[in-house]
Structures are given as structure tokens and as C-alpha cells.
Design a protein around this motif. Structure first.
Motif, PDB file in Angstrom:
ATOM      1  N   TYR A  50       0.880  -1.171   0.000  1.00 58.66           N
ATOM      2  CA  TYR A  50       0.000   0.000   0.000  1.00 58.66           C
ATOM      3  C   TYR A  50       0.910   1.211   0.000  1.00 58.66           C
ATOM      4  CZ  TYR A  50      -4.330   2.536   1.276  1.00 58.66           C
ATOM      5  OH  TYR A  50      -5.435   3.348   1.304  1.00 58.66           O
ATOM      6  N   LYS A  55      -2.088   5.545  -0.806  1.00 59.47           N
ATOM      7  CA  LYS A  55      -2.715   6.053   0.421  1.00 59.47           C
ATOM      8  C   LYS A  55      -3.242   7.470   0.201  1.00 59.47           C
ATOM      9  CE  LYS A  55       0.136   3.351   3.565  1.00 59.47           C
ATOM     10  NZ  LYS A  55       1.233   3.394   4.524  1.00 59.47           N
ATOM     11  N   GLU A  59      -7.185   8.434   0.225  1.00 60.23           N
ATOM     12  CA  GLU A  59      -7.648   9.458   1.168  1.00 60.23           C
ATOM     13  C   GLU A  59      -8.425  10.530   0.406  1.00 60.23           C
ATOM     14  OE1 GLU A  59      -5.971  12.648   4.466  1.00 60.23           O
ATOM     15  OE2 GLU A  59      -4.535  11.412   3.365  1.00 60.23           O
ATOM     16  N   ARG A  76     -13.223   0.161   3.793  1.00 58.41           N
ATOM     17  CA  ARG A  76     -12.378   0.477   4.946  1.00 58.41           C
ATOM     18  C   ARG A  76     -11.969  -0.790   5.701  1.00 58.41           C
ATOM     19  NH1 ARG A  76     -12.080   5.891   6.697  1.00 58.41           N
ATOM     20  NH2 ARG A  76     -13.283   7.282   5.389  1.00 58.41           N
ATOM     21  N   SER A  77     -12.895  -1.712   5.870  1.00 58.14           N
ATOM     22  CA  SER A  77     -12.551  -2.946   6.592  1.00 58.14           C
ATOM     23  C   SER A  77     -11.583  -3.798   5.767  1.00 58.14           C
ATOM     24  CB  SER A  77     -13.803  -3.742   6.959  1.00 58.14           C
ATOM     25  OG  SER A  77     -14.411  -4.294   5.817  1.00 58.14           O
ATOM     26  N   GLN A  78     -11.786  -3.857   4.463  1.00 55.36           N
ATOM     27  CA  GLN A  78     -10.908  -4.656   3.597  1.00 55.36           C
ATOM     28  C   GLN A  78      -9.490  -4.093   3.562  1.00 55.36           C
ATOM     29  OE1 GLN A  78     -11.698  -7.632   1.887  1.00 55.36           O
ATOM     30  NE2 GLN A  78     -13.367  -7.424   3.335  1.00 55.36           N
ATOM     31  N   ILE A  79      -9.386  -2.769   3.395  1.00 51.96           N
ATOM     32  CA  ILE A  79      -8.060  -2.164   3.283  1.00 51.96           C
ATOM     33  C   ILE A  79      -7.328  -2.259   4.626  1.00 51.96           C
ATOM     34  CG2 ILE A  79      -8.553   0.285   3.779  1.00 51.96           C
ATOM     35  CD1 ILE A  79      -6.419  -0.969   0.867  1.00 51.96           C
ATOM     36  N   ALA A  80      -8.054  -2.090   5.734  1.00 50.31           N
ATOM     37  CA  ALA A  80      -7.433  -2.188   7.060  1.00 50.31           C
ATOM     38  C   ALA A  80      -6.930  -3.602   7.304  1.00 50.31           C
ATOM     39  CB  ALA A  80      -8.412  -1.773   8.142  1.00 50.31           C
ATOM     40  N   SER A  81      -7.739  -4.576   6.949  1.00 54.49           N
ATOM     41  CA  SER A  81      -7.356  -5.973   7.126  1.00 54.49           C
ATOM     42  C   SER A  81      -6.145  -6.333   6.257  1.00 54.49           C
ATOM     43  CB  SER A  81      -8.544  -6.880   6.778  1.00 54.49           C
ATOM     44  OG  SER A  81      -8.179  -8.218   6.802  1.00 54.49           O
ATOM     45  N   ALA A  83      -3.899  -4.204   4.869  1.00 53.76           N
ATOM     46  CA  ALA A  83      -2.717  -3.434   5.267  1.00 53.76           C
ATOM     47  C   ALA A  83      -2.113  -3.977   6.574  1.00 53.76           C
ATOM     48  CB  ALA A  83      -3.073  -1.951   5.417  1.00 53.76           C
ATOM     49  N   ALA A  84      -2.957  -4.480   7.474  1.00 49.92           N
ATOM     50  CA  ALA A  84      -2.463  -5.014   8.738  1.00 49.92           C
ATOM     51  C   ALA A  84      -1.585  -6.253   8.518  1.00 49.92           C
ATOM     52  CB  ALA A  84      -3.630  -5.359   9.659  1.00 49.92           C
TER      53      ALA A  84
END
Length: 86
Positions: A50, A55, A59, A76-81, A83-84
């Protein structure tokens, strides 16, 4: 079209911006749908990282384009998961 586009003084991913523009035009309701979000996330994760450019672009897209509530939450949930795990 070049790979990058400068928006508000920041380097952005031109293709992601084009995808967002297409998502809000035409026969739809002017919002990014979950189907659109699924296409956009494929572009974000395709390189395996990412990047700062991605980013900044996402944004900008989140702040300046209308999303359906479901698409926004899903993205948001997919990208957070994703990226984590990086």
C-alpha cells in the motif's frame, strides 16, 4: 494518460482517480458502490504494498467522492485488514 496525476500538490495514482470518476458517472446514483469498491481495491492491492501514492489517492477519493454506506464500510474494513497483514 500518465501513471501519476498531481492533485492538491500531492502525487496521486491516475488510474485510481479515473476509476473513481467512472464509478460516479453514468446511470448510477453518483456514488461509489460496493461493486465499484471491489474494483478499486483490486487496483490498490495488485502491487502487494500500500504505497504512499495509493494512500494519498484513496484518502482523496474517500474525502471527495460520495460512497454508499455499505461500500465505504466494506472498503475500509478490507483495506485495514489487508494493510495489517503487510
Amino acid at each position: 494518460m500518465g501513471y501519476y496525476r498531481t492533485v492538491e500538490g500531492k502525487k496521486m495514482d491516475a488510474y485510481l482517480l479515473t476509476m473513481a470518476d467512472k464509478a460516479v458517472q453514468g446511470a448510477g446514483d453518483g456514488r461509489i458502490s460496493k461493486k465499484d469498491a471491489e474494483a478499486i481495491i483490486k487496483l490498490v492491492v495488485d502491487g502487494g504494498t500500500y504505497t504512499e501514492v495509493e494512500k494519498n489517492t484513496m484518502e482523496y477519493i474517500r474525502d471527495n467522492y460520495k460512497w454508499t454506506e455499505g461500500a465505504n464500510e466494506w472498503f475500509r474494513s478490507q483495506i485495514a485488514s489487508w494493510a495489517a497483514g503487510k
